[in-house]
Design a protein around this motif. Structure first.
Motif, PDB file in Angstrom:
ATOM      1  N   PRO A 101      13.193   5.920 -27.958  1.00  0.00           N
ATOM      2  CA  PRO A 101      12.210   7.141 -28.603  1.00  0.00           C
ATOM      3  C   PRO A 101      10.886   7.107 -27.854  1.00  0.00           C
ATOM      4  O   PRO A 101      10.297   5.915 -27.967  1.00  0.00           O
ATOM      5  CB  PRO A 101      12.496   6.953 -30.095  1.00  0.00           C
ATOM      6  CG  PRO A 101      12.505   5.510 -30.110  1.00  0.00           C
ATOM      7  CD  PRO A 101      13.484   4.850 -29.041  1.00  0.00           C
ATOM      8  N   GLY A 102      10.463   8.129 -27.720  1.00  0.00           N
ATOM      9  CA  GLY A 102       9.026   8.475 -27.143  1.00  0.00           C
ATOM     10  C   GLY A 102       8.579   8.208 -25.742  1.00  0.00           C
ATOM     11  O   GLY A 102       7.776   8.371 -25.176  1.00  0.00           O
ATOM     12  N   ILE A 103       9.952   7.766 -24.808  1.00  0.00           N
ATOM     13  CA  ILE A 103       9.840   8.039 -23.604  1.00  0.00           C
ATOM     14  C   ILE A 103      10.441   9.069 -22.797  1.00  0.00           C
ATOM     15  O   ILE A 103      11.596   9.420 -23.197  1.00  0.00           O
ATOM     16  CB  ILE A 103      10.402   6.350 -22.884  1.00  0.00           C
ATOM     17  CG1 ILE A 103       9.479   5.294 -23.334  1.00  0.00           C
ATOM     18  CG2 ILE A 103      10.479   6.472 -21.376  1.00  0.00           C
ATOM     19  CD1 ILE A 103      10.416   3.962 -22.791  1.00  0.00           C
ATOM     20  N   THR A 710       5.320  16.125 -22.257  1.00  0.00           N
ATOM     21  CA  THR A 710       5.487  15.059 -23.538  1.00  0.00           C
ATOM     22  C   THR A 710       5.964  16.210 -24.434  1.00  0.00           C
ATOM     23  O   THR A 710       5.344  16.994 -24.912  1.00  0.00           O
ATOM     24  CB  THR A 710       3.832  14.769 -23.778  1.00  0.00           C
ATOM     25  OG1 THR A 710       3.326  14.107 -22.811  1.00  0.00           O
ATOM     26  CG2 THR A 710       3.862  13.955 -25.120  1.00  0.00           C
ATOM     27  N   PRO A 711       7.288  15.577 -24.924  1.00  0.00           N
ATOM     28  CA  PRO A 711       7.842  16.369 -26.243  1.00  0.00           C
ATOM     29  C   PRO A 711       7.083  15.857 -27.745  1.00  0.00           C
ATOM     30  O   PRO A 711       6.496  14.827 -27.754  1.00  0.00           O
ATOM     31  CB  PRO A 711       9.129  15.923 -26.064  1.00  0.00           C
ATOM     32  CG  PRO A 711       9.134  14.605 -25.573  1.00  0.00           C
ATOM     33  CD  PRO A 711       7.973  14.326 -24.583  1.00  0.00           C
ATOM     34  N   LYS A 712       7.120  16.724 -28.353  1.00  0.00           N
ATOM     35  CA  LYS A 712       6.466  16.605 -29.697  1.00  0.00           C
ATOM     36  C   LYS A 712       7.490  15.777 -30.532  1.00  0.00           C
ATOM     37  O   LYS A 712       6.919  14.787 -31.301  1.00  0.00           O
ATOM     38  CB  LYS A 712       6.225  17.867 -30.474  1.00  0.00           C
ATOM     39  CG  LYS A 712       5.237  18.754 -30.097  1.00  0.00           C
ATOM     40  CD  LYS A 712       4.689  19.768 -30.964  1.00  0.00           C
ATOM     41  CE  LYS A 712       3.450  20.414 -30.687  1.00  0.00           C
ATOM     42  NZ  LYS A 712       3.012  21.452 -31.516  1.00  0.00           N
ATOM     43  N   ASP A 713       8.827  15.897 -30.332  1.00  0.00           N
ATOM     44  CA  ASP A 713       9.731  15.149 -31.211  1.00  0.00           C
ATOM     45  C   ASP A 713      10.804  14.327 -30.155  1.00  0.00           C
ATOM     46  O   ASP A 713      11.196  15.229 -29.303  1.00  0.00           O
ATOM     47  CB  ASP A 713      10.288  15.948 -32.226  1.00  0.00           C
ATOM     48  CG  ASP A 713       9.420  16.458 -33.244  1.00  0.00           C
ATOM     49  OD1 ASP A 713       8.909  15.813 -33.989  1.00  0.00           O
ATOM     50  OD2 ASP A 713       8.967  17.606 -33.041  1.00  0.00           O
ATOM     51  N   SER A 714      11.255  13.398 -30.369  1.00  0.00           N
ATOM     52  CA  SER A 714      12.304  12.422 -29.546  1.00  0.00           C
ATOM     53  C   SER A 714      13.009  11.567 -30.674  1.00  0.00           C
ATOM     54  O   SER A 714      12.308  11.157 -31.377  1.00  0.00           O
ATOM     55  CB  SER A 714      11.904  11.783 -28.374  1.00  0.00           C
ATOM     56  OG  SER A 714      11.084  10.813 -28.632  1.00  0.00           O
ATOM     57  N   PHE A 715      14.146  11.535 -30.387  1.00  0.00           N
ATOM     58  CA  PHE A 715      15.158  10.613 -31.298  1.00  0.00           C
ATOM     59  C   PHE A 715      16.202  10.219 -30.615  1.00  0.00           C
ATOM     60  O   PHE A 715      16.801  10.844 -29.620  1.00  0.00           O
ATOM     61  CB  PHE A 715      15.827  11.628 -32.351  1.00  0.00           C
ATOM     62  CG  PHE A 715      16.916  10.983 -33.079  1.00  0.00           C
ATOM     63  CD1 PHE A 715      16.496  10.243 -34.400  1.00  0.00           C
ATOM     64  CD2 PHE A 715      18.083  11.292 -32.905  1.00  0.00           C
ATOM     65  CE1 PHE A 715      17.396   9.446 -35.131  1.00  0.00           C
ATOM     66  CE2 PHE A 715      19.315  10.597 -33.686  1.00  0.00           C
ATOM     67  CZ  PHE A 715      18.934   9.827 -34.755  1.00  0.00           C
ATOM     68  N   THR A 716      16.550   8.959 -30.927  1.00  0.00           N
ATOM     69  CA  THR A 716      17.598   8.188 -30.050  1.00  0.00           C
ATOM     70  C   THR A 716      18.224   7.168 -31.196  1.00  0.00           C
ATOM     71  O   THR A 716      17.647   6.767 -31.778  1.00  0.00           O
ATOM     72  CB  THR A 716      17.149   7.163 -28.911  1.00  0.00           C
ATOM     73  OG1 THR A 716      16.259   6.165 -29.290  1.00  0.00           O
ATOM     74  CG2 THR A 716      16.225   8.057 -27.982  1.00  0.00           C
ATOM     75  N   ALA A 717      19.572   7.252 -31.028  1.00  0.00           N
ATOM     76  CA  ALA A 717      20.409   6.468 -31.826  1.00  0.00           C
ATOM     77  C   ALA A 717      21.637   5.909 -31.161  1.00  0.00           C
ATOM     78  O   ALA A 717      22.435   6.699 -30.685  1.00  0.00           O
ATOM     79  CB  ALA A 717      20.774   6.969 -32.995  1.00  0.00           C
TER      80      ALA A 717
END
Length: 828
Positions: A101-103, A710-717
């Motif tokens: 997340p965040g990349i 740059t996205p405000k929100d990112s999620f990975t699982a």
């Protein structure tokens, strides 16, 4: 501190340049075997001081600049192990990092329009990518067949890696010889003609000598994308002498060669000239599209605007490394030397709409009625070389009752990047791109039904009917960038008291950069611009451990990005000037861009250190960013601010159930984008110029807006569960919110005879962007025997149409559709 100069030189005068080295680790974490080790299990008996990463343990000696275990390090650090890389079916660095997340990956620009351009915490980190602790600066697309793990340090960290690194660094850890024999081979086949084979062999030749060989062959089309293909192969042999002894020597070599038809993506629908009034969120022209003339058609996700007879991308990477090390009790001395030679050649179509051809500008004129795409060609041929030598002294000592875990070292690097372009006639000199002539020459094609097999032919120019071979620019027109770095650094983790740890680091760099632009003064003479910057960066953090397996921390770190940091290998706003006039006006004004990061966080190792949880709250401020000042000259007034929160999970939740991922929320703002120059036309009285044309400076349209790429929100699982000892199921969910590529408005300026300038406010503002998306993947595997596994991966399970990269103005990169492939893995 800095100094700068320019001087003429004779073309062809060769230099070998200079690079910087650096970062988190110099040798990879090593699994106990070649893949038989189950994810989530420790691999070594002596684990008292090891660092836990996804259930696997990395010895401190493998991470010389990481002077404390991860839980005692006051930084946000993510380690992506090879098990997650393999389970997700990742074949490239970009695919692997989508799980972190965040990349995000920005649409590459400048000297790297196709290769890796990762953004960490909103900052371009293309120049902050490392292989085994040594900077890997060249523009390229990286493979993972020889990768043991990938380490991501987030936040300003020039202390670790040297120049750049405002948002963080990526360190690729290689597979090197281990103390156990194994062979692991895989073969994959799937949809879109996906074919891939890898081999990983480790063999001990004696008690103290081992060799390892990694190899890869890859051949595929791209699911739901016309014409595009990717072909590559690579090999990575290595040998270690003195394995398991105090004195060790490791020699390794890496070679990767690729040939592909690069993807051109989908053009944006509007330009600022033909967009609706007001603020318009401009997205790619996908699905049902209606032109200004009222013509409606469908742009399918598979639509490809490039030319199979013209476009290509060929790359080669050669990398040789020698590492010698000796243990003096608790202290180790290590020296690493590396030579790298990268070659990249391409002709790459950008579906360019800067003339308004997609939507159209005039319904009454056929050439301007829309529904067309100009096949703009970006081209390059060139190479990038580096020679790096790095020395590290690290270990543990005690002074009185205070314990120190320290690392100190020096780096010396030479880098050179030289490139030219191919000479093509693409219609770029036509006032209207999509004229009848340019359409007949296939330089302009239909928005709705382009043909990648169009028989494109090159001509001597845009109007001449004489065919011509595609040629390279003359050597004197090639651009060369050289860099030299000398650096010293030191780190110390100081246990002040049992629950309190102080972490300190400092680094000094002397970076000398030289540019010879491809704009010669004469047919045989170029101008050389050079500059030297002296950079000091530091970091400090305090860790409080309420109990042994938890920590609370606060930290501060700085970074500095000097002019020409990327040596022309990517988009760089702070480059050295390319003309004599620009050099005369601005060379002495150039400064490094500065960033500083504040971070507080918490970490916990649960379930006998098998599961790591992390939380970080941070702010990164950038000042001294290069922008245009009020007087239309270079000024260092640009500012950015990134605030955010990160949550991470990594390891084993229950026996047989592992998880990797997290969530990142950012508040990325361009607080000051400087100024933009508006053209002010001359005032005329008949044919007499009453007042000459000039420019008016207005605040940049970027000021106050969300940082690009740059996205405000990112999620990975990603999770994997073992069932009945032989069967595993896994899957992933990945979310990225809206990403902006660039901004534009239609402000204009005029003047009267007295020279009074009037600025007309904008009636249109374009926000070029790609929408948010969710993506889901799935995996299942079966252990047929103890040595044979069969797995099936399905990527983009719902066949989602989404975009992964937003270009500043021209186009957006579209993702592949649903694909599936099966992998047979054999090990012994």
């Amino acid at each position: 501190m800095s100094n700068a100069s320019l001087r003429p030189i004779m073309a062809g005068h060769a230099f070998l340049a200079l690079s910087c080295v650096g970062i988190i680790a110099s040798t990879p974490a090593q699994a106990a075997d070649g893949g038989g080790q189950r994810y989530g299990q420790p691999t070594d008996d002596d684990q008292s001081n090891d660092i836990l990463v996804s259930g696997q343990r990395i010895k401190p000696a493998d991470l010389p600049k990481q002077v404390a275990p991860l839980i005692d390090t006051p930084r946000s650090i993510v380690v992506l192990p090879k098990e997650v890389i393999e389970q997700t079916g990742s074949a490239t660095l970009a695919e692997a990092l989508r799980t972190v997340p965040g990349i995000t990956f920005g649409a590459a620009e400048g000297g790297n329009p196709v290769g890796d351009r990762p953004f960490i915490r909103g900052f371009d980190s293309q120049g902050s990518t490392y292989v085994d602790g040594v900077r890997d600066f060249a523009a390229q697309s990286r493979e993972v067949f020889a990768v043991e793990s990938i380490q991501v340090v987030r936040g300003s960290d020039s202390t670790l890696g040297g120049r750049g690194s405002a948002g963080g660094t990526i360190n690729i850890v290689s597979k090197l010889p281990t103390e156990r024999d194994f062979v692991r081979a895989t073969a994959s086949y799937g949809t879109a003609d996906y074919k891939r084979a890898t081999i990983d062999v480790n063999q001990k030749l004696s008690d103290t000598v081992a060799v390892r060989l990694n190899g890869m062959w890859h051949d595929q089309d791209v699911a739901y994308r016309d014409a595009i293909n990717q072909r590559r192969w690579g090999v990575a042999p290595s040998i270690t002498v003195g394995l398991g002894t105090p004195t060790r020597l490791t020699a390794s070599y890496y070679y990767m060669e690729s040939h592909e038809l690069p993807d051109t993506g989908i053009p944006y629908l509007y330009t600022i000239g033909n967009s609706p009034l007001g603020t318009t969120t401009v997205e790619p022209a996908i699905g049902q599209v209606t032109t200004i003339a009222g013509v409606t058609g469908n742009v399918d996700r598979s639509t490809y605007y490039g030319l199979k007879d013209r476009d290509f991308r060929d790359t080669k990477t050669n990398q040789a490394t020698i590492r010698a090390e000796h243990d003096f009790g608790r202290v180790t001395l290590r020296n690493t030397s590396r030579f790298t030679h990268n070659v990249q050649n391409y002709i790459y179509t950008q579906p360019d709409d800067q003339q308004g051809n997609v939507f159209g500008t005039n319904a009454a004129v056929p050439a301007l009625a829309g529904g067309m795409v100009w096949r703009r060609a970006n081209t390059r041929y060139g190479y990038a070389d580096s020679i790096v030598n790095q020395t590290d002294l690290f270990g543990t000592v005690a002074t009185g009752g205070i314990k120190h875990s320290f690392s100190a070292g020096a780096e010396f690097a030479w880098e050179k990047a030289r490139r030219g372009t191919y000479v093509l006639a693409t219609g770029s000199t036509s006032a209207q791109r999509c004229t009848t002539l340019q359409i007949s020459r296939y330089n302009c094609t239909s928005l709705f039904s382009p043909n990648p097999s169009d028989p494109w032919v090159n001509y001597t120019n845009d109007t001449d009917a004489v065919g011509a071979p595609i040629a390279k620019t003359a050597p004197v027109q090639e651009t060369q960038n050289d860099g030299q770095t000398q650096a010293v650094y030191a780190f110390d983790s100081i246990t002040l008291a049992e629950p309190l740890i102080l972490n300190l680091g400092a680094r000094y760099d002397r970076f000398r950069s030289v540019t010879r632009p491809g704009q010669p003064v004469t047919a045989t003479q170029q101008i050389e611009y050079q500059r030297t910057d002296k950079l000091f960066n530091w970091q400090a953090g305090l860790v409080l451990k309420p109990v042994k397996n938890t920590s609370l921390y606060a930290s501060y770190a700085t970074s500095a990005t000097p002019p020409n940091s990327l040596l022309g290998e990517g988009q760089e706003q702070n480059a050295l000037p390319t003309t004599v006039a620009a050099a005369t006006a601005s060379l002495q004004l150039l400064k490094p861009e500065k960033s500083k990061s504040y971070e507080v966080g918490a970490k916990a190792d649960l379930f006998d250190n098998r599961l790591n949880l992390s939380l970080a709250v941070f702010q990164t401020d950038t000042t001294n960013a290069r922008a245009v000042g009020e007087n239309n000259t270079v000024a260092y007034i640009g500012e950015r601010r990134i605030r955010g929160i990160e949550v991470g999970v990594n390891g084993q939740i229950l026996p047989g159930w592992t998880a990797f991922g997290g969530y990142t929320h950012l508040d990325p703002v361009i607080t000051d984008g400087g100024f933009t120059a508006l053209a002010v036309p001359a005032v005329m009285n008949g044919t007499t110029i009453v007042r000459a044309a000039t420019t008016a400076q207005v605040p940049s349209v970027n000021t106050g807006r969300q940082s690009t790429q740059t996205p405000k929100d990112s999620f990975t699982a990603w999770t994997n569960v073992s069932l009945f000892n032989r069967f595993q199921i896994g899957g992933g969910a990945f979310y990225t919110s809206r990403v902006y590529g660039g901004y534009a408005d239609n402000r204009s300026a005029a003047q009267n005879a007295a020279g009074v300038i009037t600025v007309t406010p904008a009636t249109k503002t374009n926000l070029r962007s790609i929408p948010s998306y969710w993506r889901f993947d799935a995996r299942a595997s079966l252990a047929i025997t103890k040595r044979i596994d069969l797995s099936v991966n399905v990527q983009n399970l719902t066949n989602k149409t989404y975009f992964t990269q937003a270009f500043t103005a021209h186009y957006a990169t579209i993702a592949a559709g649903r694909s599936a492939f099966a992998t047979l893995a054999v090990r012994y």
